[in-house]
Design a protein around this motif. Sequence first.
Motif, PDB file in Angstrom:
ATOM      1  N   ASN A 127       0.851  -1.176   0.000  1.00 34.97           N
ATOM      2  CA  ASN A 127       0.000   0.000   0.000  1.00 34.97           C
ATOM      3  C   ASN A 127       0.894   1.235   0.000  1.00 34.97           C
ATOM      4  N   PRO A 128       1.427   1.594  -1.180  1.00 38.57           N
ATOM      5  CA  PRO A 128       2.457   2.632  -1.240  1.00 38.57           C
ATOM      6  C   PRO A 128       1.949   4.044  -1.036  1.00 38.57           C
ATOM      7  N   GLY A 129       0.650   4.224  -0.805  1.00 44.77           N
ATOM      8  CA  GLY A 129       0.157   5.569  -0.551  1.00 44.77           C
ATOM      9  C   GLY A 129      -0.332   6.250  -1.813  1.00 44.77           C
ATOM     10  N   GLU A 130      -0.727   7.509  -1.674  1.00 45.75           N
ATOM     11  CA  GLU A 130      -1.373   8.238  -2.757  1.00 45.75           C
ATOM     12  C   GLU A 130      -0.508   9.410  -3.216  1.00 45.75           C
ATOM     13  N   ILE A 131      -0.458   9.611  -4.529  1.00 43.75           N
ATOM     14  CA  ILE A 131       0.291  10.703  -5.138  1.00 43.75           C
ATOM     15  C   ILE A 131      -0.686  11.718  -5.704  1.00 43.75           C
ATOM     16  N   LEU A 132      -0.402  12.993  -5.472  1.00 38.87           N
ATOM     17  CA  LEU A 132      -1.216  14.061  -6.043  1.00 38.87           C
ATOM     18  C   LEU A 132      -0.513  14.606  -7.279  1.00 38.87           C
ATOM     19  N   VAL A 133      -1.172  14.525  -8.429  1.00 34.89           N
ATOM     20  CA  VAL A 133      -0.653  15.048  -9.693  1.00 34.89           C
ATOM     21  C   VAL A 133      -1.296  16.408  -9.954  1.00 34.89           C
ATOM     22  N   VAL A 134      -0.447  17.434 -10.118  1.00 38.03           N
ATOM     23  CA  VAL A 134      -0.948  18.807 -10.296  1.00 38.03           C
ATOM     24  C   VAL A 134      -0.449  19.338 -11.646  1.00 38.03           C
ATOM     25  N   ASP A 135      -1.371  19.565 -12.583  1.00 37.02           N
ATOM     26  CA  ASP A 135      -1.003  20.036 -13.922  1.00 37.02           C
ATOM     27  C   ASP A 135      -2.244  20.621 -14.570  1.00 37.02           C
ATOM     28  N   ASP A 136      -2.102  21.761 -15.255  1.00 36.47           N
ATOM     29  CA  ASP A 136      -3.261  22.363 -15.909  1.00 36.47           C
ATOM     30  C   ASP A 136      -3.523  21.768 -17.289  1.00 36.47           C
TER      31      ASP A 136
ATOM     32  N   ARG B 204      -1.887   4.922  -5.875  1.00 39.33           N
ATOM     33  CA  ARG B 204      -3.183   5.579  -5.955  1.00 39.33           C
ATOM     34  C   ARG B 204      -2.937   7.033  -6.323  1.00 39.33           C
ATOM     35  N   VAL B 205      -3.821   7.618  -7.132  1.00 41.90           N
ATOM     36  CA  VAL B 205      -3.563   8.948  -7.697  1.00 41.90           C
ATOM     37  C   VAL B 205      -4.774   9.853  -7.540  1.00 41.90           C
ATOM     38  N   SER B 206      -4.508  11.106  -7.133  1.00 42.29           N
ATOM     39  CA  SER B 206      -5.524  12.167  -7.169  1.00 42.29           C
ATOM     40  C   SER B 206      -5.013  13.267  -8.089  1.00 42.29           C
ATOM     41  N   GLU B 207      -5.926  14.125  -8.554  1.00 36.84           N
ATOM     42  CA  GLU B 207      -5.546  15.157  -9.520  1.00 36.84           C
ATOM     43  C   GLU B 207      -5.953  16.550  -9.034  1.00 36.84           C
ATOM     44  N   ALA B 208      -5.204  17.547  -9.498  1.00 39.87           N
ATOM     45  CA  ALA B 208      -5.569  18.956  -9.308  1.00 39.87           C
ATOM     46  C   ALA B 208      -5.091  19.708 -10.542  1.00 39.87           C
TER      47      ALA B 208
ATOM     48  N   PRO C 197      -4.189  13.206   3.331  1.00 39.16           N
ATOM     49  CA  PRO C 197      -2.744  12.928   3.389  1.00 39.16           C
ATOM     50  C   PRO C 197      -2.234  12.363   2.059  1.00 39.16           C
ATOM     51  N   PHE C 198      -1.109  12.879   1.593  1.00 38.83           N
ATOM     52  CA  PHE C 198      -0.485  12.381   0.370  1.00 38.83           C
ATOM     53  C   PHE C 198       0.958  11.986   0.668  1.00 38.83           C
ATOM     54  N   GLU C 199       1.416  10.956  -0.035  1.00 35.90           N
ATOM     55  CA  GLU C 199       2.801  10.510   0.119  1.00 35.90           C
ATOM     56  C   GLU C 199       3.759  11.379  -0.688  1.00 35.90           C
ATOM     57  N   LEU C 200       3.257  11.953  -1.794  1.00 30.47           N
ATOM     58  CA  LEU C 200       4.113  12.744  -2.684  1.00 30.47           C
ATOM     59  C   LEU C 200       3.243  13.620  -3.572  1.00 30.47           C
ATOM     60  N   VAL C 201       3.784  14.790  -3.944  1.00 27.92           N
ATOM     61  CA  VAL C 201       3.103  15.684  -4.884  1.00 27.92           C
ATOM     62  C   VAL C 201       3.988  15.855  -6.118  1.00 27.92           C
ATOM     63  N   LEU C 202       3.397  15.610  -7.294  1.00 30.32           N
ATOM     64  CA  LEU C 202       4.087  15.786  -8.571  1.00 30.32           C
ATOM     65  C   LEU C 202       3.425  16.982  -9.247  1.00 30.32           C
ATOM     66  N   MET C 203       4.140  18.103  -9.370  1.00 29.65           N
ATOM     67  CA  MET C 203       3.484  19.368  -9.707  1.00 29.65           C
ATOM     68  C   MET C 203       4.198  20.140 -10.816  1.00 29.65           C
ATOM     69  N   ASP C 204       3.368  20.659 -11.746  1.00 25.94           N
ATOM     70  CA  ASP C 204       3.851  21.532 -12.812  1.00 25.94           C
ATOM     71  C   ASP C 204       4.187  22.912 -12.229  1.00 25.94           C
ATOM     72  N   VAL C 205       5.005  23.684 -12.945  1.00 21.44           N
ATOM     73  CA  VAL C 205       5.391  25.013 -12.465  1.00 21.44           C
ATOM     74  C   VAL C 205       4.424  26.082 -12.962  1.00 21.44           C
TER      75      VAL C 205
ATOM     76  N   LEU D 246      11.424   9.394 -13.878  1.00 24.71           N
ATOM     77  CA  LEU D 246      10.315   9.740 -12.990  1.00 24.71           C
ATOM     78  C   LEU D 246      10.081   8.642 -11.957  1.00 24.71           C
ATOM     79  N   LYS D 247      10.062   7.399 -12.416  1.00 24.57           N
ATOM     80  CA  LYS D 247       9.821   6.279 -11.493  1.00 24.57           C
ATOM     81  C   LYS D 247      10.903   6.209 -10.432  1.00 24.57           C
ATOM     82  N   LEU D 248      12.155   6.358 -10.868  1.00 22.04           N
ATOM     83  CA  LEU D 248      13.272   6.302  -9.935  1.00 22.04           C
ATOM     84  C   LEU D 248      13.209   7.451  -8.934  1.00 22.04           C
ATOM     85  N   THR D 249      12.864   8.646  -9.409  1.00 27.43           N
ATOM     86  CA  THR D 249      12.770   9.811  -8.532  1.00 27.43           C
ATOM     87  C   THR D 249      11.687   9.619  -7.480  1.00 27.43           C
ATOM     88  N   ILE D 250      10.529   9.109  -7.891  1.00 27.27           N
ATOM     89  CA  ILE D 250       9.430   8.874  -6.946  1.00 27.27           C
ATOM     90  C   ILE D 250       9.833   7.839  -5.901  1.00 27.27           C
TER      91      ILE D 250
END
Length: 461
Positions: free
Chosen positions: A5-14, A32-36, A50-58, A114-118
Amino acid sequence: MEDKNPGEILVVDDDPGHRTTLKTILKTWGYRVSEADNGRAAVDHVRQSPFELVLMDVRMAVMSGIDALKEIKAYNPAIPIVIMTAYSSVQSAVEAMKAGAYDYLTKPLDFDELKLTIERALEHTRLKHENQNLKARLKNLADSRQIVSASTQMKSLLDMVATIAPSEATVLITGASGTGKELIARAVHANSSRSSGPMVSVNCAALTESLLESELFGHEKGAFTGADKRREGRFVRAHQGSLFLDEVGEMSMAMQAKLLRVLQEGEIQRVGGETPVAVDVRILAATNKDLGQMVADGQFREDLFYRLNVVNLHIPPLAERTDDIAALAQHFINQYAGRNRKPIKGFTPRAMDDLLKYPWPGNVRELENAVERAVILSPGEYITEKDLPLNISQNSGRPHPQTSAQAGGAGADEGGSLGEMEQSAIVSALERAGGNKSEAARLLGITRRTLYNKLEKYGLG
């Protein structure tokens, strides 16, 4: 992934298409993934779940990734945030890293990278949580910041410290020189019921037999030439506390007999005195020798060995816990950079690779000395392999550019010389970029994939 159960990642991109692609890929990796779709929404998501990691655009409308990064870090600094952007620039990279980003990736994303970084970010967070939990158990340890560990061996050892510290058991701490036996002894004392009492140390190898007896038990006035007054020994000074006997294997057989009597009777007798003095002391002993073998060889009393070895805490050598090397090295950088007023942040990838490949016969003490030397010699913000002692930098088996040139001599072909120049340029770019491969590739004017290929070609990975 080992974690079921590796947790949830929030992906942020327009960009909805890019979000969908990332969501699909991340799900295939087991996350598991959520979006914004903007920075403001990302901040709201983090405050609600709670999120394990946020992957976000600038670059996004409503709120930029950098502004969202700052708000998220202010709310929860423990969340690793990986920034991604199609507009690679030194300014935005530096701004993101200063604001607390874990890493910085450029679009189009290299999914292997990306996979390695996460995975690295989540592992880094896991290790931080484990260290925090461990230090919570070792809550009374004043010097807990000095016990730096990432390896399973040291975590098991420190769990054992937390378990046995409250008891009154005598503890024998074993391990090679330089592994940190006194730090473990201090951890035991600080977490015991005697923590409000003194911890007194004596190095048994540093004193002759007669001096050691006087140091441990004290002496009466006139007991020997120069004894102009009564002197209390370290047993009395450690009353209702702990006495740490370092290098106990160096004691003579006569001193071993006297120490055994103290352990059996709970009293000492000053040199030149006749009246026993009761002492309440917990013994913590340490040695880099095999006392069991010394018993078999007739060099150490068997009855004393069993008295000392009620609980054995063995510290493995650094070569057997390589997971600790990076954490310890960074700890020593933080310590000595501040002390020497140097703006050093870390190591270049090649320097860290050399540290990881070196066998460390002198253990943690040798690593500390090497890092202190490198901090003093380093002219920049990152320690390079050139700042390390030669025995460490040459141990990797990887030829340095100047070494290769010397080996080739006058007969070296043009391709070899160009290869050496290319290696040197790559190393220089990595150093200037602080180890960030995306930025190094930009400085070199090549793609990130080309850089990875060249790193693999030259063994610089």
